[in-house]
Scaffold this motif. Structure first.
Motif, PDB file in Angstrom:
ATOM      1  N   ILE A  12      45.908 -13.143  33.198  1.00 14.61           N
ATOM      2  CA  ILE A  12      45.865 -14.273  34.130  1.00 14.61           C
ATOM      3  C   ILE A  12      47.165 -14.344  34.920  1.00 14.61           C
ATOM      4  O   ILE A  12      47.183 -14.658  36.120  1.00 14.61           O
ATOM      5  CB  ILE A  12      45.546 -15.620  33.414  1.00 14.61           C
ATOM      6  CG1 ILE A  12      45.304 -16.717  34.463  1.00 14.61           C
ATOM      7  CG2 ILE A  12      46.622 -16.024  32.426  1.00 14.61           C
ATOM      8  CD1 ILE A  12      44.747 -18.007  33.921  1.00 14.61           C
ATOM      9  N   ASN A  45      37.807 -22.218  25.519  1.00 13.56           N
ATOM     10  CA  ASN A  45      37.479 -23.510  26.107  1.00 13.56           C
ATOM     11  C   ASN A  45      36.671 -23.242  27.379  1.00 13.56           C
ATOM     12  O   ASN A  45      37.222 -22.913  28.420  1.00 13.56           O
ATOM     13  CB  ASN A  45      38.785 -24.257  26.410  1.00 13.56           C
ATOM     14  CG  ASN A  45      38.558 -25.604  27.059  1.00 13.56           C
ATOM     15  OD1 ASN A  45      37.479 -25.873  27.606  1.00 13.56           O
ATOM     16  ND2 ASN A  45      39.565 -26.457  27.025  1.00 13.56           N
ATOM     17  N   ASP A  47      35.123 -25.032  29.626  1.00 13.37           N
ATOM     18  CA  ASP A  47      35.449 -25.816  30.823  1.00 13.37           C
ATOM     19  C   ASP A  47      36.700 -25.255  31.515  1.00 13.37           C
ATOM     20  O   ASP A  47      36.748 -25.111  32.731  1.00 13.37           O
ATOM     21  CB  ASP A  47      35.704 -27.287  30.458  1.00 13.37           C
ATOM     22  CG  ASP A  47      34.422 -27.970  30.020  1.00 13.37           C
ATOM     23  OD1 ASP A  47      33.342 -27.410  30.305  1.00 13.37           O
ATOM     24  OD2 ASP A  47      34.516 -29.041  29.390  1.00 13.37           O
ATOM     25  N   PHE A  48      37.696 -24.982  30.698  1.00  8.85           N
ATOM     26  CA  PHE A  48      38.957 -24.452  31.213  1.00  8.85           C
ATOM     27  C   PHE A  48      38.728 -23.117  31.921  1.00  8.85           C
ATOM     28  O   PHE A  48      39.171 -22.908  33.050  1.00  8.85           O
ATOM     29  CB  PHE A  48      39.949 -24.293  30.049  1.00  8.85           C
ATOM     30  CG  PHE A  48      41.298 -23.760  30.448  1.00  8.85           C
ATOM     31  CD1 PHE A  48      42.266 -24.613  30.967  1.00  8.85           C
ATOM     32  CD2 PHE A  48      41.611 -22.415  30.310  1.00  8.85           C
ATOM     33  CE1 PHE A  48      43.513 -24.122  31.334  1.00  8.85           C
ATOM     34  CE2 PHE A  48      42.847 -21.933  30.684  1.00  8.85           C
ATOM     35  CZ  PHE A  48      43.806 -22.787  31.196  1.00  8.85           C
ATOM     36  N   ARG A  51      36.879 -23.344  35.191  1.00 13.58           N
ATOM     37  CA  ARG A  51      37.795 -23.821  36.239  1.00 13.58           C
ATOM     38  C   ARG A  51      38.705 -22.670  36.717  1.00 13.58           C
ATOM     39  O   ARG A  51      38.948 -22.507  37.913  1.00 13.58           O
ATOM     40  CB  ARG A  51      38.603 -24.993  35.681  1.00 13.58           C
ATOM     41  CG  ARG A  51      39.833 -25.366  36.451  1.00 13.58           C
ATOM     42  CD  ARG A  51      39.554 -26.202  37.688  1.00 13.58           C
ATOM     43  NE  ARG A  51      40.821 -26.450  38.378  1.00 13.58           N
ATOM     44  CZ  ARG A  51      41.044 -26.207  39.654  1.00 13.58           C
ATOM     45  NH1 ARG A  51      40.091 -25.734  40.411  1.00 13.58           N
ATOM     46  NH2 ARG A  51      42.218 -26.424  40.194  1.00 13.58           N
ATOM     47  N   MET A  52      39.178 -21.850  35.759  1.00 12.95           N
ATOM     48  CA  MET A  52      40.051 -20.734  36.104  1.00 12.95           C
ATOM     49  C   MET A  52      39.329 -19.725  37.017  1.00 12.95           C
ATOM     50  O   MET A  52      39.935 -19.129  37.891  1.00 12.95           O
ATOM     51  CB  MET A  52      40.558 -19.997  34.845  1.00 12.95           C
ATOM     52  CG  MET A  52      41.560 -20.775  34.013  1.00 12.95           C
ATOM     53  SD  MET A  52      43.029 -21.273  34.935  1.00 12.95           S
ATOM     54  CE  MET A  52      43.033 -23.029  34.642  1.00 12.95           C
ATOM     55  N   ARG A  55      39.895 -20.227  40.466  1.00 12.41           N
ATOM     56  CA  ARG A  55      41.269 -20.101  40.938  1.00 12.41           C
ATOM     57  C   ARG A  55      41.770 -18.653  40.975  1.00 12.41           C
ATOM     58  O   ARG A  55      42.822 -18.396  41.530  1.00 12.41           O
ATOM     59  CB  ARG A  55      42.221 -20.932  40.045  1.00 12.41           C
ATOM     60  CG  ARG A  55      41.941 -22.415  40.037  1.00 12.41           C
ATOM     61  CD  ARG A  55      42.059 -23.057  41.423  1.00 12.41           C
ATOM     62  NE  ARG A  55      43.318 -22.756  42.077  1.00 12.41           N
ATOM     63  CZ  ARG A  55      43.435 -22.459  43.365  1.00 12.41           C
ATOM     64  NH1 ARG A  55      42.383 -22.411  44.139  1.00 12.41           N
ATOM     65  NH2 ARG A  55      44.619 -22.212  43.885  1.00 12.41           N
ATOM     66  N   MET A  97      42.829 -14.358  28.885  1.00  9.21           N
ATOM     67  CA  MET A  97      43.735 -15.041  27.968  1.00  9.21           C
ATOM     68  C   MET A  97      44.110 -14.239  26.722  1.00  9.21           C
ATOM     69  O   MET A  97      45.051 -14.596  26.039  1.00  9.21           O
ATOM     70  CB  MET A  97      43.108 -16.372  27.499  1.00  9.21           C
ATOM     71  CG  MET A  97      42.538 -17.260  28.599  1.00  9.21           C
ATOM     72  SD  MET A  97      43.730 -17.671  29.890  1.00  9.21           S
ATOM     73  CE  MET A  97      44.774 -18.846  29.049  1.00  9.21           C
TER      74      MET A  97
ATOM     75  N   ALA B 391      42.713 -28.804  33.955  1.00  9.97           N
ATOM     76  CA  ALA B 391      42.697 -27.347  34.094  1.00  9.97           C
ATOM     77  C   ALA B 391      43.235 -26.884  35.456  1.00  9.97           C
ATOM     78  O   ALA B 391      42.656 -26.028  36.106  1.00  9.97           O
ATOM     79  CB  ALA B 391      41.303 -26.786  33.843  1.00  9.97           C
ATOM     80  N   SER B 392      44.350 -27.482  35.870  1.00 16.42           N
ATOM     81  CA  SER B 392      45.023 -27.020  37.090  1.00 16.42           C
ATOM     82  C   SER B 392      45.877 -25.801  36.756  1.00 16.42           C
ATOM     83  O   SER B 392      46.332 -25.628  35.625  1.00 16.42           O
ATOM     84  CB  SER B 392      45.929 -28.118  37.644  1.00 16.42           C
ATOM     85  OG  SER B 392      45.166 -29.117  38.252  1.00 16.42           O
ATOM     86  N   GLN B 410      46.317 -29.239  28.930  1.00 17.67           N
ATOM     87  CA  GLN B 410      45.051 -29.068  29.632  1.00 17.67           C
ATOM     88  C   GLN B 410      45.150 -28.117  30.823  1.00 17.67           C
ATOM     89  O   GLN B 410      44.151 -27.619  31.297  1.00 17.67           O
ATOM     90  CB  GLN B 410      44.508 -30.428  30.103  1.00 17.67           C
ATOM     91  CG  GLN B 410      45.173 -30.949  31.349  1.00 17.67           C
ATOM     92  CD  GLN B 410      45.532 -32.415  31.247  1.00 17.67           C
ATOM     93  OE1 GLN B 410      45.871 -32.911  30.183  1.00 17.67           O
ATOM     94  NE2 GLN B 410      45.458 -33.122  32.348  1.00 17.67           N
ATOM     95  N   HIS B 411      46.410 -27.871  31.313  1.00 21.25           N
ATOM     96  CA  HIS B 411      46.588 -26.998  32.475  1.00 21.25           C
ATOM     97  C   HIS B 411      46.954 -25.585  32.056  1.00 21.25           C
ATOM     98  O   HIS B 411      47.344 -25.336  30.926  1.00 21.25           O
ATOM     99  CB  HIS B 411      47.719 -27.513  33.380  1.00 21.25           C
ATOM    100  CG  HIS B 411      47.513 -28.906  33.862  1.00 21.25           C
ATOM    101  ND1 HIS B 411      46.310 -29.349  34.346  1.00 21.25           N
ATOM    102  CD2 HIS B 411      48.376 -29.960  33.944  1.00 21.25           C
ATOM    103  CE1 HIS B 411      46.437 -30.622  34.703  1.00 21.25           C
ATOM    104  NE2 HIS B 411      47.662 -31.006  34.455  1.00 21.25           N
ATOM    105  N   PHE B 412      46.862 -24.666  33.039  1.00 24.42           N
ATOM    106  CA  PHE B 412      47.493 -23.373  32.821  1.00 24.42           C
ATOM    107  C   PHE B 412      48.867 -23.434  33.483  1.00 24.42           C
ATOM    108  O   PHE B 412      48.990 -23.492  34.698  1.00 24.42           O
ATOM    109  CB  PHE B 412      46.677 -22.216  33.400  1.00 24.42           C
ATOM    110  CG  PHE B 412      47.400 -20.892  33.270  1.00 24.42           C
ATOM    111  CD1 PHE B 412      47.655 -20.360  32.012  1.00 24.42           C
ATOM    112  CD2 PHE B 412      47.857 -20.211  34.387  1.00 24.42           C
ATOM    113  CE1 PHE B 412      48.349 -19.159  31.874  1.00 24.42           C
ATOM    114  CE2 PHE B 412      48.555 -19.011  34.254  1.00 24.42           C
ATOM    115  CZ  PHE B 412      48.792 -18.487  32.989  1.00 24.42           C
TER     116      PHE B 412
END
Lengths: 131, 603
Positions: A12, A45, A47-48, A51-52, A55, A97, B391-392, B410-412
């Protein structure tokens, strides 16, 4: 949350990095030369990760996987139902990850400038004439 | 027995053939480099594999080739071969025949370079650098040869040797890594390169140098009589790293007397060619002006020196140097007024070197102690991180030891910092991070949802660089991405409330402070002030002392002081920088505990 003893460069991080050498127009993605790779299980996770996915640059991730010799583990494109596709999210989680480069280098695809990775830390410092 | 002999001959013949083949190959290679190889002996020998480019030590090579006669080793930068010009063909022939097949240990150790020798019918012109010595001295350096006679020299050496024998266990003598040192008057502190003015050595300067000192004073160059003496004893192979003597603690002129062996002192200055000065015994050197403030001087660790443009090799013996300094009692009026390093940089190159010496290298040195004092995250920064959507992807530019990398799971969160030592600490804490300079971030444009940059941009030494740093943050985030910047404020009170930084004053008021050099900008160039900790800032560009407890030092609880460069921000200054940048909208601007802060959005 399971923690590894040392942090290494995860894919990542590689996805975010680009070559910044003076004059380089397309320094992305950096070419990974990995001498030492480790896979380390981390908590999943969905959801995480989903979201990634929005991005990151997906082609750069599939390319990165190929560069470290993990071929055919990821689909060419992000499936349309990625948010609910648990199998896909797990694959993406593993790639983003859990795979870490400990020793090696990142090479600028255009200039060939090599940035070392030691102890899992990419050193992206430039010489004065490269800024 | 005859069988054995026969076997040996065949072996050596096979070896010979192989070597001849190899030699032909190398000859062709040298010719391809443009060298004109001559079949008959000439006075110029080219030795393949003996070049600096092949990791052969040029000093050792000089020593070796000069055994066969007077010669000059031409410096061919980066080449794999070396060219040696002998005085005559006989010496060249003797050398070429002796050195054929010679093996020398490379500087990389464990490996040998095998030499092959050829003759040249002319000297290659390009890339040839004759640079062993220069006849001119750096500006301001005054050299007086034969300042004392041999009897006086010997008498002084006897006294010094006596002192070394009786003082060897005393606090004034110490064996440094590369030389033995005695201090008189004040003890020199190597961590900070100064002396403790409140702690003079009671005996003062030794009586036996008074006569010499009278004579140095009589030259008229010294403004006042020196009160500090450092005697260095250099054995063959000893040296001293390049340095400029501290200008805050010592007065404008330094004087050094050299006894015993000769040596070569190297003077270096950014942007100038190195000057090697031969130091003969019994010579007095006076460091004034440019040579005192702008040049660095040092001595290479060698057992011999090459003199007379490579024609002469002289072996070093024991050398004593007596360096006289005058300690500045009032640091506010110190010699630093003349030092470039303490001026506010006006161009990129000065800014670059100031940041390198007074930001980057300081953080690398104080990393452990710094990290231990920066554990607690600031509440408003945490608030900002928590306000971002779940998750920002967040980049912390100048993350230090990773204070904010773990506060929002919660973020990266990805961290980066210029200091390798601080990033190593992040690694130990299991935070993803990398090393880079914030003026040029190696990240994909728009790859982050947010950036934080906490207590970082006050370390950039020009406005242009501070703007560049903010531009880089904007480049890293996507459109709509948020940025939080904190920078130290010159205003340490807000609505009559003192910042925490000032408040601690009460507890530490009895602490010893570094004398502040509060300079008035009237006299030409603006100077950097040395800040007194826990007090109000006197100007925007300063050097702020960091007192480092030596965490790893077992021997004593020594305390080193490092100066960090800061540009403290005035009210509205941060917004005004941001307003100069397109695609940047200032959402909020506030004062938080002695810092000016902005929240930006990329539009």
């Amino acid at each position: 949350m399971r923690l590894s003893a040392f942090v290494r460069m995860r894919l990542i991080t590689h996805n975010m990095l680009t070559s910044h050498v003076k004059g380089v127009k397309n320094g992305y993605p950096l070419v990974i030369k990995a001498e030492d790779i480790k896979e380390q299980e981390t908590d999943f996770n969905p959801d995480f990760i989903s979201r990634m996915i929005t991005r990151i640059e997906w082609p750069a991730l599939t390319k990165a996987m190929e560069m470290i010799g993990h071929t055919d583990q990821l689909p060419e494109e992000v499936p349309k139902d990625y948010e609910t596709n648990n199998d896909f999210l797990k694959q993406a989680h593993h790639a983003l990850m859990e795979i870490e480069v400990i020793t090696g280098s990142l090479t600028c695809p255009e200039s060939g400038r090599e940035f070392p990775i030691a102890n899992g830390i990419p050193n992206m410092l430039l010489n004065e004439d490269e800024v | 027995y005859s069988k054995v002999i026969k076997l040996r001959t065949t072996m050596s013949e096979a070896l010979k053939k192989r070597q001849e083949k190899k030699k032909r190959k190398i000859c062709a290679k040298l010719q391809a480099y443009g060298l004109q190889i001559d079949c008959n002996p000439t006075s110029t020998v080219v030795i393949a594999n003996a070049g600096i480019g092949n990791m052969v030590c040029s000093t050792e090579l000089t020593h070796l080739v000069s055994q066969y006669g007077d010669c000059i080793l031409l410096k061919l930068d980066g080449k794999s071969y070396a060219v040696v010009q002998y005085k005559n063909t006989e010496s060249a022939k003797y050398a070429a025949e002796s050195l054929e097949g010679h093996q020398m240990v490379k500087q990389t150790k464990n490996e040998f370079a095998t030499f092959y020798c050829f003759y040249l019918n002319n000297i290659p012109q390009e890339d040839v650098i004759f640079a062993e010595e220069k006849s001119d001295l750096p500006n301001g350096l005054i050299k007086i040869e034969n300042f004392l006679n041999k009897e006086e020299e010997q008498a002084l050496i006897n006294c010094i040797q006596h002192d070394i024998s009786i003082l060897s266990n005393d606090h004034v003598s110490e064996k440094l890594k590369h030389r033995t040192v005695l201090h008189y008057g004040y003890k020199f502190r190597y961590g900070t390169n100064d002396v403790d003015i409140n702690n003079p050595i009671s005996e003062g300067l030794p009586n036996y140098i008074e006569n010499l000192l009278d004579r140095i004073m009589a030259t008229g160059y010294l403004p006042s009589r020196p009160d500090q003496l450092t005697i260095n004893m250099y054995e063959p192979g000893d040296g001293i790293p390049p340095h400029t003597d501290n200008t805050r603690s010592f007065d404008g002129v330094l004087s050094t007397v050299s006894l015993g062996s000769h040596t070569v002192m190297n003077f270096s200055k950014e942007g100038a060619e190195r000057i090697d000065v031969c130091v003969e015994p019994r010579t007095l050197f006076l460091f004034t002006g440019e040579s005192r403030y702008e040049w660095r001087h040092g001595i290479q660790q060698r057992k011999f020196d090459i003199l007379d443009q490579g024609k002469k090799i002289t072996t070093r013996t024991i050398r004593y140097s007596l360096t006289f300094r005058t300690v500045v009692k009032d640091a506010g009026k110190s010699g630093c007024t003349q030092k470039e390093e303490f001026l506010i940089p006006e161009n990129e190159s000065d800014a670059n070197s100031l940041e390198s010496s007074h930001v980057h290298s300081v953080y690398d040195k104080i990393a452990d102690h710094f990290s231990s004092t920066r554990e607690k995250p600031w509440p408003h920064v945490v608030e900002f991180l928590q306000s971002l959507p779940r998750a920002s992807v967040v980049l912390d530019v100048g993350c230090g030891s990773g204070r904010y990398l773990g506060v929002c799971q919660q973020h990266f969160m990805l961290g980066c910092d210029r200091s390798v030592s601080l990033i190593n600490i992040c690694k130990q804490k299991n935070f993803p991070s990398f090393v880079c300079n914030g003026l040029k971030l190696p990240v994909r444009e728009g790859s982050f949802d947010a950036c934080i940059c906490i207590a970082v941009i006050h370390h950039y030494a020009t406005e242009k660089r501070r703007i560049q740093a903010i531009k880089e943050l904007l480049r890293a985030v996507r459109i709509g991405g948020k940025i939080l910047i904190y920078a130290w404020a010159i205003e340490q009170t807000c609505n009559n409330v003192k910042s925490k930084y000032l408040k601690k004053n009460a507890v530490t008021s009895n602490q010893e402070h570094i004398e502040s050099d509060v300079s008035s900008p009237k006299d030409g160039k603006q100077k950097l002030a040395v800040h007194v900790n826990r007090t109000l800032f006197v100007q925007q560009d300063l050097l702020v002392p960091w007192k480092s407890k030596n965490v790893n030092s077992k021997s004593n609880n020594s305390c080193s002081t490092y100066l960090r460069y800061y540009h403290v921000f005035k009210e509205n200054e941060l917004q005004s920088l941001c307003s100069q940048i397109t695609e940047c909208s200032v959402l909020k601007s506030y004062h938080d505990n002695g810092n000016w802060c902005v929240i930006l959005e990329k539009v």
